[in-house]
Design a protein around this motif. Structure first.
Motif, PDB file in Angstrom:
ATOM      1  N   UNK A  26     -36.921 -86.505  10.034  1.00 41.38           N
ATOM      2  CA  UNK A  26     -37.885 -85.730   9.243  1.00 41.38           C
ATOM      3  C   UNK A  26     -38.922 -85.132  10.188  1.00 41.38           C
ATOM      4  N   UNK A  27     -39.157 -83.828  10.034  1.00 41.43           N
ATOM      5  CA  UNK A  27     -40.206 -83.144  10.782  1.00 41.43           C
ATOM      6  C   UNK A  27     -41.230 -82.632   9.767  1.00 41.43           C
ATOM      7  N   UNK A  51     -39.376 -89.707  12.667  1.00 45.08           N
ATOM      8  CA  UNK A  51     -40.356 -88.729  12.187  1.00 45.08           C
ATOM      9  C   UNK A  51     -41.026 -88.046  13.371  1.00 45.08           C
ATOM     10  N   UNK A  52     -41.206 -86.722  13.262  1.00 46.78           N
ATOM     11  CA  UNK A  52     -41.990 -85.968  14.239  1.00 46.78           C
ATOM     12  C   UNK A  52     -42.947 -85.050  13.487  1.00 46.78           C
ATOM     13  N   UNK A  53     -43.997 -84.630  14.189  1.00 50.72           N
ATOM     14  CA  UNK A  53     -45.024 -83.785  13.581  1.00 50.72           C
ATOM     15  C   UNK A  53     -45.169 -82.493  14.361  1.00 50.72           C
ATOM     16  N   UNK A  54     -45.240 -81.391  13.624  1.00 49.68           N
ATOM     17  CA  UNK A  54     -45.579 -80.093  14.207  1.00 49.68           C
ATOM     18  C   UNK A  54     -46.844 -79.602  13.521  1.00 49.68           C
ATOM     19  N   UNK A  55     -47.579 -78.738  14.206  1.00 49.14           N
ATOM     20  CA  UNK A  55     -48.876 -78.303  13.685  1.00 49.14           C
ATOM     21  C   UNK A  55     -48.910 -76.779  13.595  1.00 49.14           C
ATOM     22  N   UNK A  58     -51.448 -91.309   3.999  1.00 48.41           N
ATOM     23  CA  UNK A  58     -50.857 -91.265   2.663  1.00 48.41           C
ATOM     24  C   UNK A  58     -49.334 -91.346   2.694  1.00 48.41           C
ATOM     25  N   UNK A  59     -48.690 -90.697   3.690  1.00 48.68           N
ATOM     26  CA  UNK A  59     -47.223 -90.711   3.689  1.00 48.68           C
ATOM     27  C   UNK A  59     -46.605 -90.914   5.075  1.00 48.68           C
ATOM     28  N   UNK A  60     -47.194 -90.340   6.118  1.00 52.05           N
ATOM     29  CA  UNK A  60     -46.544 -90.321   7.422  1.00 52.05           C
ATOM     30  C   UNK A  60     -46.154 -91.683   7.962  1.00 52.05           C
ATOM     31  N   UNK A  61     -47.110 -92.606   8.026  1.00 50.82           N
ATOM     32  CA  UNK A  61     -46.825 -93.918   8.632  1.00 50.82           C
ATOM     33  C   UNK A  61     -45.811 -94.698   7.806  1.00 50.82           C
ATOM     34  N   UNK A  62     -45.817 -94.468   6.513  1.00 49.83           N
ATOM     35  CA  UNK A  62     -44.853 -95.169   5.640  1.00 49.83           C
ATOM     36  C   UNK A  62     -43.424 -94.675   5.908  1.00 49.83           C
ATOM     37  N   UNK A  63     -43.272 -93.366   6.053  1.00 47.81           N
ATOM     38  CA  UNK A  63     -41.950 -92.790   6.288  1.00 47.81           C
ATOM     39  C   UNK A  63     -41.457 -93.100   7.700  1.00 47.81           C
ATOM     40  N   UNK A  64     -42.384 -93.211   8.648  1.00 51.39           N
ATOM     41  CA  UNK A  64     -42.009 -93.541  10.027  1.00 51.39           C
ATOM     42  C   UNK A  64     -41.268 -94.868  10.121  1.00 51.39           C
ATOM     43  N   UNK A  65     -41.462 -95.750   9.138  1.00 53.49           N
ATOM     44  CA  UNK A  65     -40.812 -97.063   9.164  1.00 53.49           C
ATOM     45  C   UNK A  65     -39.352 -97.016   8.756  1.00 53.49           C
ATOM     46  N   UNK A  66     -38.918 -95.893   8.138  1.00 52.43           N
ATOM     47  CA  UNK A  66     -37.546 -95.857   7.621  1.00 52.43           C
ATOM     48  C   UNK A  66     -36.672 -94.764   8.238  1.00 52.43           C
ATOM     49  N   UNK A  67     -37.276 -93.813   8.955  1.00 51.55           N
ATOM     50  CA  UNK A  67     -36.491 -92.733   9.545  1.00 51.55           C
ATOM     51  C   UNK A  67     -37.275 -92.154  10.724  1.00 51.55           C
ATOM     52  N   UNK A 118     -22.341 -90.188  13.206  1.00 52.22           N
ATOM     53  CA  UNK A 118     -22.848 -89.281  12.177  1.00 52.22           C
ATOM     54  C   UNK A 118     -23.616 -88.140  12.836  1.00 52.22           C
ATOM     55  N   UNK A 119     -23.318 -86.910  12.416  1.00 51.97           N
ATOM     56  CA  UNK A 119     -23.989 -85.743  12.978  1.00 51.97           C
ATOM     57  C   UNK A 119     -25.471 -85.771  12.618  1.00 51.97           C
ATOM     58  N   UNK A 120     -26.299 -85.444  13.592  1.00 54.58           N
ATOM     59  CA  UNK A 120     -27.734 -85.465  13.342  1.00 54.58           C
ATOM     60  C   UNK A 120     -28.149 -84.218  12.562  1.00 54.58           C
ATOM     61  N   UNK A 121     -28.958 -84.425  11.541  1.00 59.76           N
ATOM     62  CA  UNK A 121     -29.501 -83.329  10.752  1.00 59.76           C
ATOM     63  C   UNK A 121     -30.952 -83.655  10.431  1.00 59.76           C
ATOM     64  N   UNK A 122     -31.792 -82.639  10.446  1.00 61.42           N
ATOM     65  CA  UNK A 122     -33.224 -82.847  10.228  1.00 61.42           C
ATOM     66  C   UNK A 122     -33.668 -82.202   8.920  1.00 61.42           C
ATOM     67  N   UNK A 123     -34.650 -82.834   8.309  1.00 61.01           N
ATOM     68  CA  UNK A 123     -35.332 -82.255   7.158  1.00 61.01           C
ATOM     69  C   UNK A 123     -36.708 -81.805   7.639  1.00 61.01           C
TER      70      UNK A 123
END
Length: 306
Positions: free
Chosen positions: A50-51, A76-80, A65-74, A1-6
């Motif tokens: 997801x970024x 995840x990276x963070x930009x500032x 509130x959301x980051x650690x929960x989403x990290x468990x299913x996909x 599957x081709x990689x795509x980011x949100x």
């Protein structure tokens, strides 16, 4: 599957929401926020990364509130995104307090994006159709000239994107017969009217707008090559600022409009008839809570998303 980011732009200060962090306001029955539903729809459509673009001062609350929960299913990276995050040779003006805009937000994630990606606002609900259409566009090879970027934009119907509680800003679009974007005009102070929609003028009069016209909700389908354009464009933007430009922003609709005029990009508009809703104003929150409750009642979403 081709990689795509949100890529989710979540660094906004939420000033019109009464000073709170509107992107983190719970709207679902189990404390879900709007981003939860966007991520759910994106994963269902086929996105697999997801970024989050956030501010450093939001990091602790955001991850809790959301980051650690989403990290468990996909993945995840963070930009500032920060005010002093500028190219070499530039410094933040002392009186600058307004963020540099959506163009700089996406640019802040440049080192994390190596695949085709969609960009969305954190506090907008887009519906399922747009995610499917943008993802399907991104995973296909696009015909065209090498020096011309092939990108896409989810085109919403203006009348489906208005708030009952105040004015909104939308990128009003013109398209040709092949569904290619010809022009996008960042338009402020758009309000609901008896006739549909209009732009509220300084003297209190309203300039009518076609409520059936297409608008941009900052949902773009882009490629890594677009980030190079953003980088050079940001330097040009900063170089052109005057001391009076304390609030001028580097905005995606304006950037894309310039690329179209210069024939450096071909932008396919992907129509979506889904109804937008979001928390622009504090008074919008209950409307959004009620809307998600109705979508759950209809079986469009499970009561517990993840």
């Amino acid at each position: 599957m081709k990689k795509t980011a949100l890529v989710i732009m979540a660094a906004g200060i939420g000033s019109r929401f009464g000073g709170g962090v509107k992107q983190l306001a719970p709207v679902g029955p189990n404390g879900e926020i709007i981003m939860d539903y966007s991520i759910y729809d994106a994963l269902e459509a086929g996105f697999n990364k997801v970024v989050f673009i956030i501010r450093k001062d939001l990091e602790k609350d955001f991850k809790e509130i959301i980051g650690r929960r989403i990290e468990k299913i996909v993945e995840v990276e963070y930009a500032y995104q920060e005010l002093d995050q500028l190219p070499e040779g530039f410094q933040k003006p002392e009186d600058r307090t307004k963020p540099w805009g959506t163009g700089q937000a996406v640019l802040s994630a440049r080192e994390l994006i190596r695949e085709p990606f969609a960009v969305i606002n954190a506090d907008d609900y887009y519906g399922k159709e747009a995610f499917v259409k943008v993802h399907d566009y991104l995973v296909k090879e696009q015909p065209g000239q090498e020096e011309v970027l092939s990108i896409c934009m989810a085109g919403f119907i203006l009348g489906n994107t208005l708030s009952d509680n105040g004015s909104v800003t939308r990128g009003v679009c013109q398209v040709d017969e092949d569904s290619h974007l010809v022009k996008v005009t960042e338009t402020h102070n758009i309000v609901k009217t008896e006739g549909g929609a209009g732009v509220l003028q300084e003297d209190g009069s309203i300039l009518p707008l076609d409520a059936d016209s297409y608008v941009s909700m900052n949902m773009w389908g882009l490629t890594p090559e677009f980030l190079e354009v953003l980088e050079t464009g940001f330097v040009e933007f900063l170089s052109g600022l005057t001391p009076e430009d304390t609030k001028k922003e580097y905005l995606l609709p304006t950037i894309v409009d310039g690329l179209i005029r210069e024939k450096r990009a071909e932008v396919t508009l992907l129509e979506t008839r889904d109804t937008w809703f979001g928390v622009t104003y504090k008074e919008d929150k209950q409307t959004v809570v009620d809307a998600f409750a109705e979508l759950i009642r209809k079986g469009i979403y499970k009561e517990k998303l993840f």
